[in-house]
Scaffold this motif. Structure first.
Motif, PDB file in Angstrom:
ATOM      1  N   SER A  65      10.469  25.922  58.936  1.00 21.68           N
ATOM      2  CA  SER A  65       9.733  25.469  57.748  1.00 21.68           C
ATOM      3  C   SER A  65      10.160  24.051  57.379  1.00 21.68           C
ATOM      4  O   SER A  65      11.247  23.591  57.745  1.00 21.68           O
ATOM      5  CB  SER A  65       9.983  26.409  56.571  1.00 21.68           C
ATOM      6  N   HIS A  66       9.278  23.382  56.623  1.00 26.50           N
ATOM      7  CA  HIS A  66       9.555  21.999  56.240  1.00 26.50           C
ATOM      8  C   HIS A  66      10.656  21.906  55.200  1.00 26.50           C
ATOM      9  O   HIS A  66      11.223  20.843  54.985  1.00 26.50           O
ATOM     10  CB  HIS A  66       8.278  21.345  55.685  1.00 26.50           C
ATOM     11  N   ILE A  67      10.936  23.026  54.509  1.00 22.65           N
ATOM     12  CA  ILE A  67      11.959  22.934  53.454  1.00 22.65           C
ATOM     13  C   ILE A  67      13.340  23.425  53.901  1.00 22.65           C
ATOM     14  O   ILE A  67      14.337  23.054  53.301  1.00 22.65           O
ATOM     15  CB  ILE A  67      11.528  23.648  52.150  1.00 22.65           C
ATOM     16  N   VAL A  68      13.394  24.223  54.965  1.00 25.95           N
ATOM     17  CA  VAL A  68      14.712  24.712  55.415  1.00 25.95           C
ATOM     18  C   VAL A  68      14.939  24.464  56.915  1.00 25.95           C
ATOM     19  O   VAL A  68      15.740  23.604  57.296  1.00 25.95           O
ATOM     20  CB  VAL A  68      14.918  26.224  55.120  1.00 25.95           C
ATOM     21  N   GLY A  69      14.231  25.214  57.766  1.00 30.83           N
ATOM     22  CA  GLY A  69      14.557  25.213  59.197  1.00 30.83           C
ATOM     23  C   GLY A  69      14.525  23.842  59.849  1.00 30.83           C
ATOM     24  O   GLY A  69      15.500  23.416  60.478  1.00 30.83           O
ATOM     25  N   LEU A  70      13.407  23.145  59.680  1.00 28.09           N
ATOM     26  CA  LEU A  70      13.266  21.846  60.343  1.00 28.09           C
ATOM     27  C   LEU A  70      14.305  20.831  59.841  1.00 28.09           C
ATOM     28  O   LEU A  70      15.039  20.251  60.650  1.00 28.09           O
ATOM     29  CB  LEU A  70      11.830  21.338  60.177  1.00 28.09           C
ATOM     30  N   PRO A  71      14.418  20.627  58.505  1.00 29.44           N
ATOM     31  CA  PRO A  71      15.413  19.642  58.063  1.00 29.44           C
ATOM     32  C   PRO A  71      16.862  20.006  58.397  1.00 29.44           C
ATOM     33  O   PRO A  71      17.655  19.116  58.727  1.00 29.44           O
ATOM     34  CB  PRO A  71      15.206  19.534  56.546  1.00 29.44           C
ATOM     35  N   VAL A  72      17.219  21.293  58.344  1.00 31.44           N
ATOM     36  CA  VAL A  72      18.613  21.623  58.665  1.00 31.44           C
ATOM     37  C   VAL A  72      18.886  21.347  60.142  1.00 31.44           C
ATOM     38  O   VAL A  72      19.987  20.931  60.530  1.00 31.44           O
ATOM     39  CB  VAL A  72      19.002  23.074  58.230  1.00 31.44           C
ATOM     40  N   SER A  73      17.855  21.506  61.001  1.00 29.24           N
ATOM     41  CA  SER A  73      17.998  21.193  62.430  1.00 29.24           C
ATOM     42  C   SER A  73      18.265  19.704  62.610  1.00 29.24           C
ATOM     43  O   SER A  73      19.118  19.302  63.411  1.00 29.24           O
ATOM     44  CB  SER A  73      16.716  21.541  63.194  1.00 29.24           C
ATOM     45  N   VAL A  74      17.526  18.901  61.839  1.00 30.64           N
ATOM     46  CA  VAL A  74      17.703  17.438  61.923  1.00 30.64           C
ATOM     47  C   VAL A  74      19.122  17.057  61.500  1.00 30.64           C
ATOM     48  O   VAL A  74      19.806  16.274  62.165  1.00 30.64           O
ATOM     49  CB  VAL A  74      16.654  16.721  61.026  1.00 30.64           C
ATOM     50  N   LEU A  75      19.583  17.652  60.407  1.00 33.50           N
ATOM     51  CA  LEU A  75      20.914  17.290  59.893  1.00 33.50           C
ATOM     52  C   LEU A  75      22.026  17.746  60.850  1.00 33.50           C
ATOM     53  O   LEU A  75      23.007  17.036  61.033  1.00 33.50           O
ATOM     54  CB  LEU A  75      21.130  17.899  58.500  1.00 33.50           C
ATOM     55  N   LEU A  76      21.831  18.900  61.473  1.00 30.93           N
ATOM     56  CA  LEU A  76      22.886  19.407  62.368  1.00 30.93           C
ATOM     57  C   LEU A  76      23.026  18.587  63.645  1.00 30.93           C
ATOM     58  O   LEU A  76      24.091  18.570  64.258  1.00 30.93           O
ATOM     59  CB  LEU A  76      22.617  20.876  62.721  1.00 30.93           C
ATOM     60  N   GLN A  77      21.915  17.905  64.059  1.00 28.38           N
ATOM     61  CA  GLN A  77      22.029  17.114  65.298  1.00 28.38           C
ATOM     62  C   GLN A  77      22.462  15.670  65.048  1.00 28.38           C
ATOM     63  O   GLN A  77      22.682  14.926  65.980  1.00 28.38           O
ATOM     64  CB  GLN A  77      20.719  17.186  66.105  1.00 28.38           C
ATOM     65  N   ARG A  78      22.583  15.283  63.757  1.00 28.35           N
ATOM     66  CA  ARG A  78      22.924  13.880  63.471  1.00 28.35           C
ATOM     67  C   ARG A  78      24.316  13.530  64.002  1.00 28.35           C
ATOM     68  O   ARG A  78      25.192  14.384  64.083  1.00 28.35           O
ATOM     69  CB  ARG A  78      22.921  13.627  61.956  1.00 28.35           C
ATOM     70  N   ASN A  79      24.475  12.224  64.262  1.00 23.06           N
ATOM     71  CA  ASN A  79      25.774  11.737  64.720  1.00 23.06           C
ATOM     72  C   ASN A  79      26.669  11.551  63.495  1.00 23.06           C
ATOM     73  O   ASN A  79      26.824  10.445  62.977  1.00 23.06           O
ATOM     74  CB  ASN A  79      25.578  10.425  65.482  1.00 23.06           C
ATOM     75  N   ALA A  80      27.193  12.675  62.992  1.00 23.98           N
ATOM     76  CA  ALA A  80      27.979  12.660  61.748  1.00 23.98           C
ATOM     77  C   ALA A  80      28.764  13.963  61.698  1.00 23.98           C
ATOM     78  O   ALA A  80      28.592  14.824  62.557  1.00 23.98           O
ATOM     79  CB  ALA A  80      27.026  12.591  60.561  1.00 23.98           C
ATOM     80  N   TYR A  81      29.602  14.079  60.662  1.00 22.37           N
ATOM     81  CA  TYR A  81      30.196  15.387  60.408  1.00 22.37           C
ATOM     82  C   TYR A  81      29.745  15.864  59.047  1.00 22.37           C
ATOM     83  O   TYR A  81      29.823  15.095  58.101  1.00 22.37           O
ATOM     84  CB  TYR A  81      31.743  15.375  60.440  1.00 22.37           C
ATOM     85  N   PRO A  82      29.298  17.095  58.862  1.00 23.61           N
ATOM     86  CA  PRO A  82      28.959  18.068  59.895  1.00 23.61           C
ATOM     87  C   PRO A  82      27.720  17.622  60.673  1.00 23.61           C
ATOM     88  O   PRO A  82      26.806  17.056  60.085  1.00 23.61           O
ATOM     89  CB  PRO A  82      28.650  19.343  59.103  1.00 23.61           C
ATOM     90  N   ILE A  97      21.796  29.679  62.088  1.00 20.82           N
ATOM     91  CA  ILE A  97      21.275  29.503  60.726  1.00 20.82           C
ATOM     92  C   ILE A  97      20.039  30.393  60.645  1.00 20.82           C
ATOM     93  O   ILE A  97      19.053  30.145  61.345  1.00 20.82           O
ATOM     94  CB  ILE A  97      20.867  28.027  60.437  1.00 20.82           C
ATOM     95  N   ALA A  98      20.099  31.433  59.825  1.00 24.96           N
ATOM     96  CA  ALA A  98      18.974  32.370  59.742  1.00 24.96           C
ATOM     97  C   ALA A  98      18.133  32.019  58.528  1.00 24.96           C
ATOM     98  O   ALA A  98      18.560  32.181  57.385  1.00 24.96           O
ATOM     99  CB  ALA A  98      19.498  33.796  59.647  1.00 24.96           C
ATOM    100  N   ALA A  99      16.922  31.505  58.780  1.00 23.62           N
ATOM    101  CA  ALA A  99      16.032  31.090  57.688  1.00 23.62           C
ATOM    102  C   ALA A  99      14.611  31.520  58.025  1.00 23.62           C
ATOM    103  O   ALA A  99      13.722  30.700  58.223  1.00 23.62           O
ATOM    104  CB  ALA A  99      16.106  29.571  57.496  1.00 23.62           C
ATOM    105  N   LEU A 100      14.434  32.844  58.112  1.00 27.14           N
ATOM    106  CA  LEU A 100      13.095  33.335  58.471  1.00 27.14           C
ATOM    107  C   LEU A 100      12.469  34.220  57.409  1.00 27.14           C
ATOM    108  O   LEU A 100      11.262  34.455  57.418  1.00 27.14           O
ATOM    109  CB  LEU A 100      13.125  34.029  59.846  1.00 27.14           C
ATOM    110  N   GLY A 101      13.297  34.723  56.472  1.00 25.34           N
ATOM    111  CA  GLY A 101      12.745  35.547  55.396  1.00 25.34           C
ATOM    112  C   GLY A 101      12.427  36.969  55.806  1.00 25.34           C
ATOM    113  O   GLY A 101      11.493  37.572  55.298  1.00 25.34           O
ATOM    114  N   LYS A 102      13.214  37.497  56.767  1.00 27.50           N
ATOM    115  CA  LYS A 102      13.041  38.903  57.207  1.00 27.50           C
ATOM    116  C   LYS A 102      14.376  39.615  56.981  1.00 27.50           C
ATOM    117  O   LYS A 102      15.349  39.353  57.709  1.00 27.50           O
ATOM    118  CB  LYS A 102      12.685  38.974  58.706  1.00 27.50           C
ATOM    119  N   PRO A 103      14.423  40.514  55.986  1.00 28.28           N
ATOM    120  CA  PRO A 103      15.697  41.129  55.618  1.00 28.28           C
ATOM    121  C   PRO A 103      16.450  41.766  56.786  1.00 28.28           C
ATOM    122  O   PRO A 103      15.864  42.528  57.569  1.00 28.28           O
ATOM    123  CB  PRO A 103      15.296  42.201  54.595  1.00 28.28           C
ATOM    124  N   GLU A 104      17.709  41.371  56.906  1.00 30.85           N
ATOM    125  CA  GLU A 104      18.659  41.945  57.878  1.00 30.85           C
ATOM    126  C   GLU A 104      18.151  41.895  59.316  1.00 30.85           C
ATOM    127  O   GLU A 104      18.453  42.760  60.135  1.00 30.85           O
ATOM    128  CB  GLU A 104      19.029  43.372  57.448  1.00 30.85           C
TER     129      GLU A 104
END
Ligand code: NAP
Length: 291
Positions: A166-183, A209-216
């Motif tokens: 999603s544009h509000i969670v999955g996609l942006p967190v993927s971008v941040l995790l691959q950045r040349n930075a910590y974390p 990172i589980a961001a799909l909205g399906k319980p457990e």
């Protein structure tokens, strides 16, 4: 296993923000002012907006809550956005999503002044995030990154699997995790509903990172020993034993997964509280940027 305690971390960040607000007051400067616009009467949205307003009060911000009925027109909402853009008293504001179906969400988000877009959803802020330029980061991904930072979770060279695009969670967190930075500096795989053999993919991940909205949805057999698991999911599940008639469930089967991981977030008390403090941090930055 170490619990990534978002509630406790958010509490200490709020104290840090409150002391910055106190310093602003002492030096005779204006305190940050966050506005929130809520259209309609969706129960979950009302709860989220209520927590945001309460958090503003806790850290000494001024907050304004604008509520409108669900039959508000797109034109009326655009007028509110225009007023908020022009109001010098407002440092930042959010339009609580989702909006009623007859309102075009993209049209509203595009109308927000990017300098007041503390949710970080405007394309200007999204574009800057992609280019690693200073910007407002979307609150939930920024909260996840801050939680990993505060617990000094190792990320460099790790394989992160993000479930959800999603544009509000999955996609942006993927971008941040691959950045040349910590974390960051992870090798990231983004999974979605068309991904085949998600189980094996997750099993190969150092960070999930589980961001799909399906319980457990994420079970113990999907996780490798020592993995880091961040549960973003918030779903209301019917529970007759609760006074409210429901309980909040995450996307991870905590009991099974916690046994195997090195770090894990609980639900509630994990990513949720970090999302709210990210919004406060963005609003504080908005004040600094405007000066
Ligand atoms: P969303 O817009 O519905 O996106 C869900 C994503 O999960 C989509 O990309 C979807 O794939 C993917 N997906 C759905 N079923 C899947 C499956 N079986 N296997 C793999 N991927 C699957 O949801 P969202 O807004 O990102 O929110 C996700 C969850 O996080 C929700 O529970 C929401 O309430 C919660 N949330 C929590 C916070 C917080 O502060 N803690 C903030 C925001 C959201 P497709 O793209 O193929 O459809």
């Amino acid at each position: 296993m170490i619990l990534l305690d978002g509630a406790a971390t958010a509490k200490s960040i709020k104290l840090e923000i409150a002391s910055e607000v106190e310093a602003l007051k002492k030096s005779g400067q204006k305190v940050p002012h966050l506005a929130a616009v809520l259209v309609g009467d969706d129960g979950a949205s009302m709860t989220y907006v209520g927590s945001k307003v309460k958090s503003c009060e806790e850290v000494g911000f001024v907050s304004t809550l604008i509520t409108r009925p669900s039959n508000t027109t797109e034109e009326e909402l655009l007028q509110i956005v225009d007023q908020l853009n022009r109001d010098p008293e407002i440092d930042g504001y959010i339009i609580q999503l989702p909006l009623p179906k007859h309102i075009n969400e993209h049209k509203i988000l595009l109308a927000i002044d990017p300098e007041k877009d503390v949710d970080g959803f405007h394309p200007v802020n999204v574009g800057k995030m992609m280019l690693n330029l200073p910007c407002f980061l979307p609150a939930t991904p920024a909260g996840i990154i801050e939680l990993l930072r505060r617990y000094q979770v190792p990320t460099e060279g790790k394989h992160a699997v993000v479930i959800g695009r999603s544009h509000i969670v999955g996609l942006p967190v993927s971008v941040l995790l691959q950045r040349n930075a910590y974390p960051g500096n992870c090798t990231v795989t983004i999974a979605h509903s068309r991904t085949s053999d998600l189980k094996s993919l997750c099993k190969s991940a150092d960070i999930v990172i589980a961001a799909l909205g399906k319980p457990e949805f994420v079970t113990g057999e999907m996780i490798k020993e020592g993995a880091v698991v961040v549960d973003v999911g918030i779903t209301r599940v019917v529970d007759a034993s609760k006074k409210s008639g429901f309980r909040i469930a995450g996307d991870v089967n905590f009991a099974e997964v916690a046994e195997k991981c090195s770090f894990i977030t609980p639900v509630p008390g994990g990513v949720g509280p970090m999302t709210i403090v990210s919004l406060l941090m963005n609003t504080l930055s908005a004040v600094k940027n405007h000066r």
